[in-house]
Design a protein around this motif. Structure first.
Motif, PDB file in Angstrom:
ATOM      1  N   ARG A 123      42.493  84.283  81.361  1.00 52.19           N
ATOM      2  CA  ARG A 123      43.263  84.341  80.105  1.00 52.19           C
ATOM      3  C   ARG A 123      44.193  83.143  79.913  1.00 52.19           C
ATOM      4  NH1 ARG A 123      41.611  88.071  76.409  1.00 52.19           N
ATOM      5  NH2 ARG A 123      40.869  89.915  77.477  1.00 52.19           N
ATOM      6  N   ARG A 124      44.380  82.359  80.943  1.00 54.88           N
ATOM      7  CA  ARG A 124      45.322  81.234  80.877  1.00 54.88           C
ATOM      8  C   ARG A 124      44.738  80.060  80.110  1.00 54.88           C
ATOM      9  NH1 ARG A 124      48.384  80.179  86.595  1.00 54.88           N
ATOM     10  NH2 ARG A 124      48.944  82.348  86.970  1.00 54.88           N
ATOM     11  N   TYR A 125      45.624  79.358  79.423  1.00 52.97           N
ATOM     12  CA  TYR A 125      45.241  78.094  78.802  1.00 52.97           C
ATOM     13  C   TYR A 125      45.186  77.032  79.886  1.00 52.97           C
ATOM     14  CZ  TYR A 125      45.922  79.738  74.008  1.00 52.97           C
ATOM     15  OH  TYR A 125      45.811  80.389  72.812  1.00 52.97           O
ATOM     16  N   THR A 126      44.204  76.145  79.777  1.00 52.24           N
ATOM     17  CA  THR A 126      44.124  75.013  80.702  1.00 52.24           C
ATOM     18  C   THR A 126      45.118  73.943  80.247  1.00 52.24           C
ATOM     19  OG1 THR A 126      42.434  73.872  79.408  1.00 52.24           O
ATOM     20  CG2 THR A 126      41.656  75.449  81.091  1.00 52.24           C
ATOM     21  N   SER A 127      45.386  72.992  81.111  1.00 56.20           N
ATOM     22  CA  SER A 127      46.305  71.911  80.737  1.00 56.20           C
ATOM     23  C   SER A 127      45.742  71.099  79.561  1.00 56.20           C
ATOM     24  CB  SER A 127      46.613  71.016  81.933  1.00 56.20           C
ATOM     25  OG  SER A 127      45.423  70.503  82.481  1.00 56.20           O
ATOM     26  N   GLN A 128      44.406  70.938  79.508  1.00 57.00           N
ATOM     27  CA  GLN A 128      43.799  70.222  78.384  1.00 57.00           C
ATOM     28  C   GLN A 128      44.010  70.983  77.075  1.00 57.00           C
ATOM     29  OE1 GLN A 128      42.000  70.964  81.169  1.00 57.00           O
ATOM     30  NE2 GLN A 128      41.063  69.099  81.946  1.00 57.00           N
ATOM     31  N   GLN A 129      43.851  72.315  77.111  1.00 57.03           N
ATOM     32  CA  GLN A 129      44.070  73.114  75.907  1.00 57.03           C
ATOM     33  C   GLN A 129      45.529  73.035  75.452  1.00 57.03           C
ATOM     34  OE1 GLN A 129      42.502  76.731  77.684  1.00 57.03           O
ATOM     35  NE2 GLN A 129      40.898  76.811  76.108  1.00 57.03           N
ATOM     36  N   ILE A 130      46.435  73.045  76.405  1.00 55.47           N
ATOM     37  CA  ILE A 130      47.861  72.956  76.063  1.00 55.47           C
ATOM     38  C   ILE A 130      48.153  71.600  75.428  1.00 55.47           C
ATOM     39  CG2 ILE A 130      50.202  72.891  77.004  1.00 55.47           C
ATOM     40  CD1 ILE A 130      49.164  74.949  79.138  1.00 55.47           C
ATOM     41  N   ARG A 131      47.648  70.522  76.031  1.00 52.13           N
ATOM     42  CA  ARG A 131      47.857  69.179  75.465  1.00 52.13           C
ATOM     43  C   ARG A 131      47.232  69.055  74.079  1.00 52.13           C
ATOM     44  NH1 ARG A 131      46.974  67.553  80.752  1.00 52.13           N
ATOM     45  NH2 ARG A 131      44.796  67.050  80.357  1.00 52.13           N
ATOM     46  N   ALA A 132      46.120  69.749  73.862  1.00 53.33           N
ATOM     47  CA  ALA A 132      45.423  69.682  72.565  1.00 53.33           C
ATOM     48  C   ALA A 132      46.099  70.526  71.488  1.00 53.33           C
ATOM     49  CB  ALA A 132      43.972  70.119  72.737  1.00 53.33           C
ATOM     50  N   GLY A 133      47.143  71.255  71.862  1.00 59.93           N
ATOM     51  CA  GLY A 133      47.866  72.058  70.870  1.00 59.93           C
ATOM     52  C   GLY A 133      47.230  73.401  70.567  1.00 59.93           C
ATOM     53  N   SER A 134      46.566  73.993  71.554  1.00 53.06           N
ATOM     54  CA  SER A 134      45.874  75.265  71.341  1.00 53.06           C
ATOM     55  C   SER A 134      46.784  76.485  71.318  1.00 53.06           C
ATOM     56  CB  SER A 134      44.808  75.465  72.430  1.00 53.06           C
ATOM     57  OG  SER A 134      43.847  74.435  72.356  1.00 53.06           O
ATOM     58  N   ILE A 135      48.007  76.358  71.795  1.00 48.93           N
ATOM     59  CA  ILE A 135      48.927  77.505  71.852  1.00 48.93           C
ATOM     60  C   ILE A 135      49.257  77.932  70.425  1.00 48.93           C
ATOM     61  CG2 ILE A 135      51.115  78.363  72.766  1.00 48.93           C
ATOM     62  CD1 ILE A 135      49.059  77.253  74.863  1.00 48.93           C
ATOM     63  N   ARG A 136      49.195  79.255  70.181  1.00 52.59           N
ATOM     64  CA  ARG A 136      49.453  79.779  68.845  1.00 52.59           C
ATOM     65  C   ARG A 136      50.445  80.935  68.897  1.00 52.59           C
ATOM     66  NH1 ARG A 136      43.435  81.019  67.945  1.00 52.59           N
ATOM     67  NH2 ARG A 136      43.624  80.985  70.182  1.00 52.59           N
ATOM     68  N   PRO A 137      50.999  81.302  67.751  1.00 52.13           N
ATOM     69  CA  PRO A 137      51.880  82.475  67.720  1.00 52.13           C
ATOM     70  C   PRO A 137      51.166  83.697  68.292  1.00 52.13           C
ATOM     71  CG  PRO A 137      52.046  81.269  65.664  1.00 52.13           C
ATOM     72  CD  PRO A 137      50.917  80.643  66.443  1.00 52.13           C
ATOM     73  N   ALA A 138      51.926  84.519  69.010  1.00 52.13           N
ATOM     74  CA  ALA A 138      51.474  85.750  69.676  1.00 52.13           C
ATOM     75  C   ALA A 138      50.839  85.486  71.031  1.00 52.13           C
ATOM     76  CB  ALA A 138      50.566  86.613  68.810  1.00 52.13           C
ATOM     77  N   ASP A 139      50.656  84.216  71.418  1.00 54.04           N
ATOM     78  CA  ASP A 139      50.257  83.942  72.798  1.00 54.04           C
ATOM     79  C   ASP A 139      51.446  84.265  73.692  1.00 54.04           C
ATOM     80  OD1 ASP A 139      47.630  83.121  72.379  1.00 54.04           O
ATOM     81  OD2 ASP A 139      48.210  81.041  72.011  1.00 54.04           O
TER      82      ASP A 139
END
Length: 196
Positions: free
Chosen positions: A125-141
């Motif tokens: 369920r965790r975001y990878t560092s690449q996803q975090i750098r790409a701005g994948s985090i969204r509200p309700a995460d």
């Protein structure tokens, strides 16, 4: 001979109608793919629209709980005990993860359902560092705070909004209440996604 022509034109007519229907559905699909997500009233929302609405509902539910306080500062009080009860615990336990789980349930999403904050950050369920750098985090995460002394995640909250290098959050069990905080992203250990 006239019967043969009638039969031929009848078959041709049915074929044109059938193929025309298939072509129309293909055009409909292409139009639906390029239409903006905010369609005119009366249009059915697609899966992505429903997910955005679910995320908003979770955040709105959490925001509605801002100000809930413990009664004596010992992880107690009717609302705090309601959050804990959702994860099969009674008063007196840490309740940040129970709060998050309760908010998701109130929006109709039955997972996560756990009062132990590390359990809300499995690798799958965790975001990878690449996803975090790409701005994948969204509200309700969800976001996690790591405690060096304990050697594990010991706090969890809901992402309300991302503002550059800052997170606007909604958290339970901070200063004995539910509140919204502004946290530097650098202090966050992990992010998880329980919705997609």
């Amino acid at each position: 001979m006239a019967t043969m022509y009638s039969l031929f034109y009848g078959v041709l007519f049915i074929t044109v109608l059938f193929l025309g229907g298939i072509g129309y559905r293909a055009v409909e699909r292409e139009i639906a793919e390029v239409q903006p997500k905010s369609m005119a009233m009366g249009a059915r929302p697609g899966p992505q629209d429903r997910m955005v609405a679910l995320r908003k509902r979770i955040v709105d539910i959490a925001v509605g709980e801002i100000g809930v306080r413990e009664v004596t500062g010992s992880n107690d009080g009717s609302k705090v005990e309601e959050y804990l009860a959702y994860t099969d615990l009674g008063k007196g336990h840490a309740w940040c993860a129970a709060f998050v789980s309760w908010c998701y349930s109130q929006a109709g999403h039955l997972v996560p359902r756990n009062a132990w904050s590390p359990a809300l950050f499995p690798i799958a369920r965790r975001y990878t560092s690449q996803q975090i750098r790409a701005g994948s985090i969204r509200p309700a995460d969800l976001f996690a705070i790591y405690n060096q002394r304990l050697g594990r995640i010991n706090h969890v909250g809901i992402v309300r909004k991302i503002e550059g290098n800052w997170l606007l959050t909604i958290e339970g069990n901070v200063a004995d209440r539910v509140l919204s905080k502004r946290r530097p992203r650098a202090t966050v250990y992990a992010f998880s996604n329980w919705l997609d």
